[in-house]
Design a protein around this motif. Sequence first.
Motif, PDB file in Angstrom:
ATOM      1  N   TYR A 162       3.739   4.682   0.501  1.00 50.42           N
ATOM      2  CA  TYR A 162       3.107   5.995   0.387  1.00 50.42           C
ATOM      3  C   TYR A 162       1.981   6.097   1.418  1.00 50.42           C
ATOM      4  O   TYR A 162       2.185   5.858   2.592  1.00 50.42           O
ATOM      5  CB  TYR A 162       2.604   6.246  -1.040  1.00 50.42           C
ATOM      6  CG  TYR A 162       3.710   6.242  -2.068  1.00 50.42           C
ATOM      7  CD1 TYR A 162       4.807   7.086  -1.924  1.00 50.42           C
ATOM      8  CD2 TYR A 162       3.667   5.387  -3.161  1.00 50.42           C
ATOM      9  CE1 TYR A 162       5.830   7.081  -2.857  1.00 50.42           C
ATOM     10  CE2 TYR A 162       4.693   5.381  -4.096  1.00 50.42           C
ATOM     11  CZ  TYR A 162       5.769   6.227  -3.938  1.00 50.42           C
ATOM     12  OH  TYR A 162       6.784   6.217  -4.851  1.00 50.42           O
ATOM     13  N   ASN A 163       0.767   6.440   0.974  1.00 54.36           N
ATOM     14  CA  ASN A 163      -0.362   6.553   1.896  1.00 54.36           C
ATOM     15  C   ASN A 163      -1.255   5.321   1.872  1.00 54.36           C
ATOM     16  O   ASN A 163      -2.399   5.371   2.328  1.00 54.36           O
ATOM     17  CB  ASN A 163      -1.197   7.787   1.549  1.00 54.36           C
ATOM     18  CG  ASN A 163      -0.473   9.070   1.869  1.00 54.36           C
ATOM     19  OD1 ASN A 163      -0.074   9.303   3.003  1.00 54.36           O
ATOM     20  ND2 ASN A 163      -0.271   9.904   0.866  1.00 54.36           N
ATOM     21  N   HIS A 164      -0.742   4.244   1.333  1.00 54.93           N
ATOM     22  CA  HIS A 164      -1.506   2.998   1.245  1.00 54.93           C
ATOM     23  C   HIS A 164      -1.004   2.052   2.334  1.00 54.93           C
ATOM     24  O   HIS A 164       0.143   1.614   2.308  1.00 54.93           O
ATOM     25  CB  HIS A 164      -1.314   2.372  -0.135  1.00 54.93           C
ATOM     26  CG  HIS A 164      -2.238   1.232  -0.413  1.00 54.93           C
ATOM     27  ND1 HIS A 164      -3.244   1.294  -1.355  1.00 54.93           N
ATOM     28  CD2 HIS A 164      -2.322  -0.007   0.134  1.00 54.93           C
ATOM     29  CE1 HIS A 164      -3.895   0.147  -1.382  1.00 54.93           C
ATOM     30  NE2 HIS A 164      -3.353  -0.662  -0.483  1.00 54.93           N
ATOM     31  N   SER A 165      -1.867   1.737   3.286  1.00 54.46           N
ATOM     32  CA  SER A 165      -1.468   0.873   4.398  1.00 54.46           C
ATOM     33  C   SER A 165      -2.602  -0.088   4.717  1.00 54.46           C
ATOM     34  O   SER A 165      -3.747   0.332   4.918  1.00 54.46           O
ATOM     35  CB  SER A 165      -1.140   1.714   5.635  1.00 54.46           C
ATOM     36  OG  SER A 165      -0.749   0.895   6.718  1.00 54.46           O
ATOM     37  N   VAL A 166      -2.301  -1.382   4.739  1.00 49.85           N
ATOM     38  CA  VAL A 166      -3.300  -2.386   5.101  1.00 49.85           C
ATOM     39  C   VAL A 166      -2.726  -3.301   6.172  1.00 49.85           C
ATOM     40  O   VAL A 166      -1.520  -3.537   6.235  1.00 49.85           O
ATOM     41  CB  VAL A 166      -3.761  -3.231   3.883  1.00 49.85           C
ATOM     42  CG1 VAL A 166      -4.434  -2.368   2.843  1.00 49.85           C
ATOM     43  CG2 VAL A 166      -2.600  -3.994   3.275  1.00 49.85           C
ATOM     44  N   ASN A 167      -3.610  -3.796   7.023  1.00 52.47           N
ATOM     45  CA  ASN A 167      -3.239  -4.762   8.052  1.00 52.47           C
ATOM     46  C   ASN A 167      -4.447  -5.665   8.269  1.00 52.47           C
ATOM     47  O   ASN A 167      -5.452  -5.245   8.848  1.00 52.47           O
ATOM     48  CB  ASN A 167      -2.840  -4.054   9.346  1.00 52.47           C
ATOM     49  CG  ASN A 167      -2.267  -5.005  10.371  1.00 52.47           C
ATOM     50  OD1 ASN A 167      -2.968  -5.456  11.261  1.00 52.47           O
ATOM     51  ND2 ASN A 167      -0.991  -5.328  10.240  1.00 52.47           N
ATOM     52  N   VAL A 168      -4.361  -6.898   7.788  1.00 54.81           N
ATOM     53  CA  VAL A 168      -5.525  -7.780   7.698  1.00 54.81           C
ATOM     54  C   VAL A 168      -5.656  -8.639   8.949  1.00 54.81           C
ATOM     55  O   VAL A 168      -4.676  -9.223   9.428  1.00 54.81           O
ATOM     56  CB  VAL A 168      -5.426  -8.667   6.444  1.00 54.81           C
ATOM     57  CG1 VAL A 168      -6.579  -9.662   6.386  1.00 54.81           C
ATOM     58  CG2 VAL A 168      -5.408  -7.791   5.190  1.00 54.81           C
ATOM     59  N   TYR A 169      -6.873  -8.716   9.456  1.00 60.21           N
ATOM     60  CA  TYR A 169      -7.167  -9.562  10.613  1.00 60.21           C
ATOM     61  C   TYR A 169      -8.347 -10.474  10.296  1.00 60.21           C
ATOM     62  O   TYR A 169      -9.101 -10.247   9.341  1.00 60.21           O
ATOM     63  CB  TYR A 169      -7.458  -8.716  11.853  1.00 60.21           C
ATOM     64  CG  TYR A 169      -8.782  -7.975  11.836  1.00 60.21           C
ATOM     65  CD1 TYR A 169      -9.845  -8.395  12.632  1.00 60.21           C
ATOM     66  CD2 TYR A 169      -8.968  -6.848  11.039  1.00 60.21           C
ATOM     67  CE1 TYR A 169     -11.056  -7.715  12.633  1.00 60.21           C
ATOM     68  CE2 TYR A 169     -10.170  -6.165  11.037  1.00 60.21           C
ATOM     69  CZ  TYR A 169     -11.211  -6.600  11.833  1.00 60.21           C
ATOM     70  OH  TYR A 169     -12.412  -5.934  11.828  1.00 60.21           O
ATOM     71  N   LEU A 170      -8.510 -11.533  11.095  1.00 54.52           N
ATOM     72  CA  LEU A 170      -9.611 -12.469  10.921  1.00 54.52           C
ATOM     73  C   LEU A 170     -10.850 -11.924  11.617  1.00 54.52           C
ATOM     74  O   LEU A 170     -10.816 -11.608  12.809  1.00 54.52           O
ATOM     75  CB  LEU A 170      -9.248 -13.842  11.501  1.00 54.52           C
ATOM     76  CG  LEU A 170      -8.063 -14.566  10.856  1.00 54.52           C
ATOM     77  CD1 LEU A 170      -7.818 -15.896  11.559  1.00 54.52           C
ATOM     78  CD2 LEU A 170      -8.297 -14.788   9.376  1.00 54.52           C
ATOM     79  N   LEU A 171     -11.939 -11.829  10.884  1.00 56.66           N
ATOM     80  CA  LEU A 171     -13.162 -11.265  11.441  1.00 56.66           C
ATOM     81  C   LEU A 171     -13.891 -12.278  12.318  1.00 56.66           C
ATOM     82  O   LEU A 171     -13.984 -13.456  11.964  1.00 56.66           O
ATOM     83  CB  LEU A 171     -14.107 -10.821  10.320  1.00 56.66           C
ATOM     84  CG  LEU A 171     -13.976  -9.381   9.812  1.00 56.66           C
ATOM     85  CD1 LEU A 171     -12.592  -9.135   9.245  1.00 56.66           C
ATOM     86  CD2 LEU A 171     -15.049  -9.078   8.782  1.00 56.66           C
ATOM     87  N   PRO A 172     -14.435 -11.845  13.459  1.00 54.15           N
ATOM     88  CA  PRO A 172     -15.324 -12.713  14.240  1.00 54.15           C
ATOM     89  C   PRO A 172     -16.681 -12.803  13.553  1.00 54.15           C
ATOM     90  O   PRO A 172     -17.000 -12.022  12.653  1.00 54.15           O
ATOM     91  CB  PRO A 172     -15.419 -11.994  15.588  1.00 54.15           C
ATOM     92  CG  PRO A 172     -15.148 -10.556  15.273  1.00 54.15           C
ATOM     93  CD  PRO A 172     -14.187 -10.549  14.113  1.00 54.15           C
ATOM     94  N   LEU A 173     -17.501 -13.746  13.986  1.00 55.54           N
ATOM     95  CA  LEU A 173     -18.772 -14.009  13.311  1.00 55.54           C
ATOM     96  C   LEU A 173     -19.671 -12.781  13.252  1.00 55.54           C
ATOM     97  O   LEU A 173     -20.328 -12.531  12.233  1.00 55.54           O
ATOM     98  CB  LEU A 173     -19.495 -15.159  14.016  1.00 55.54           C
ATOM     99  CG  LEU A 173     -18.802 -16.528  13.967  1.00 55.54           C
ATOM    100  CD1 LEU A 173     -19.610 -17.553  14.745  1.00 55.54           C
ATOM    101  CD2 LEU A 173     -18.593 -16.994  12.535  1.00 55.54           C
ATOM    102  N   ASN A 174     -19.727 -12.001  14.341  1.00 54.98           N
ATOM    103  CA  ASN A 174     -20.622 -10.840  14.329  1.00 54.98           C
ATOM    104  C   ASN A 174     -20.173  -9.793  13.317  1.00 54.98           C
ATOM    105  O   ASN A 174     -21.002  -9.149  12.660  1.00 54.98           O
ATOM    106  CB  ASN A 174     -20.719 -10.232  15.735  1.00 54.98           C
ATOM    107  CG  ASN A 174     -19.384  -9.712  16.243  1.00 54.98           C
ATOM    108  OD1 ASN A 174     -18.334 -10.256  15.925  1.00 54.98           O
ATOM    109  ND2 ASN A 174     -19.418  -8.663  17.040  1.00 54.98           N
TER     110      ASN A 174
END
Length: 507
Positions: A162-174
């Motif tokens: 539906y309108n739910h979309s996620v795409n997870v990435y690794l965050l940098p320290l900042n």
Amino acid sequence: MALEGVGDLAINLILSRLEAEDTAKVACVSSRFRVWASDESLWALHCSEEIDLAAPLDPLGNPAPSFKEAYQVWRETFGMYPWSLVKRVKRCFDRLTSWFRINFPEVLNTLRKGASEDELDEFERSMGIKLPLPSRVLYRFYDGQKLPRHKLCGLIGGYSFYNHSVNVYLLPLNEIMMETRDILDHLGFTSGSKYIVVAASSTFMEKFFFLNCANGQVYVGTSNLREDGQMMPCVPDAALTSVHGYKQQDAMLLWLEEHGRRLQNGIIGVREEYKIKRICLFPELPPQCSTAVTNGVQIRASAVLVPEASNLQDLEAKYLFAYSVRMSLLPEGCTVHGMTYSTCQLYRRRWIIRANENVVDVVNDEGVIGQYPLLFPGDKEFVYESCTHLQISPGSVEGSFIFVPGRLADPKGEPFEVEVAVQPLNVILSVNGSPTTPAAKSLSDLPRKRYNKRADDHGFQWKPYKEPQRRITSQKTKRYILSTQPNVEQSKEDIILCNCRELKDLF
């Protein structure tokens, strides 16, 4: 006969059985042993066996004069950490990068250069935490990801329905500092909190992963994250043991190792929709993915838990599961009552949803998501995603489709039923750990809910999203979709980030 009298080939064979540290010690015996112990073939062997180097490269990927010098640079660079831990982290990233190099090379361009010891020390001082040792090594290799605008290149990936979309990435320290301070300040956590945000969704749908620097566990936020800090663990507690003799435990390394294993084994992979690629977390192989073939029509189905839309305090609809159904017609076409047809079209669907073996919902309706897919032999799978709430786990979803040979407007035979095999809905399989509500602070006087900075910066606001009544019986779980403010034009790229499927209306 003195050992020096043994031939060079025999000495080389003997030294090749030694560990790298022992080889270095042998070099101190005499000038002749120094020559033998410096043989390039020995150090090429050590580099290959210990850190999987096929060429003499330093930790930054720069060429080194020799394998011996490359090995020496690696040991000096990571000399403050257990060497066995360094090798394990390198194997983890090697598995990930080798897979992405073949299947999704765009992700490799997003990986940031590893953080220095000084940068990690400053990060710890600024955040008032002490990273688990394995986490420090992870960030020494790569300081998270820097995603290009409007690209779904998250290393972890996600799903869409539906309108739910996620795409997870690794965050940098900042970004870890920015996101952590924003959320903890919102929740009213003290400055001494041991939680940091290590991964998040790059889309306009919130999904956050936290590392508890005290116990090493990784958690994912639920729909109540910004209300009372509700989270679920991502790694079984039984798997959290001392890392290489150190008391510090770290689920983050285990989490990434398991992700790499799933990619390498084909359990999850790349999905491309409307020329947009991303890692899709819907499993592709059994037992997590069920397959059934009826009269030449193949149906594959799999499901994932959606923790960011689950509410562990909701007794009526605690867990939200998303499921993906892929239907295709085998090359030989469909066969009904001995007759073979080159096409067939979906007419109706019937779903039976169970929780702990009890039927909790039955769906009987026409089409799927408003569509009636027409299947041709050997064509790509038609894919659609939907979702359902469950009060308890485990559960399951199963059912059937009614297809018509030919087309609905021009049927060539009698309708026939196609099986959809049982697909488990299991929290433990979905998040690799039983749901709990660990050490998350609850506040009686909550501040006003903030808008997501990623949305605010682009002129968007959030509003509650109400699921179709026939699909989700409970409306208590708070969900959000992207909506434009008045007089704000929504670009194609912004719609892509919200939901790739919406692009069909733009081309």
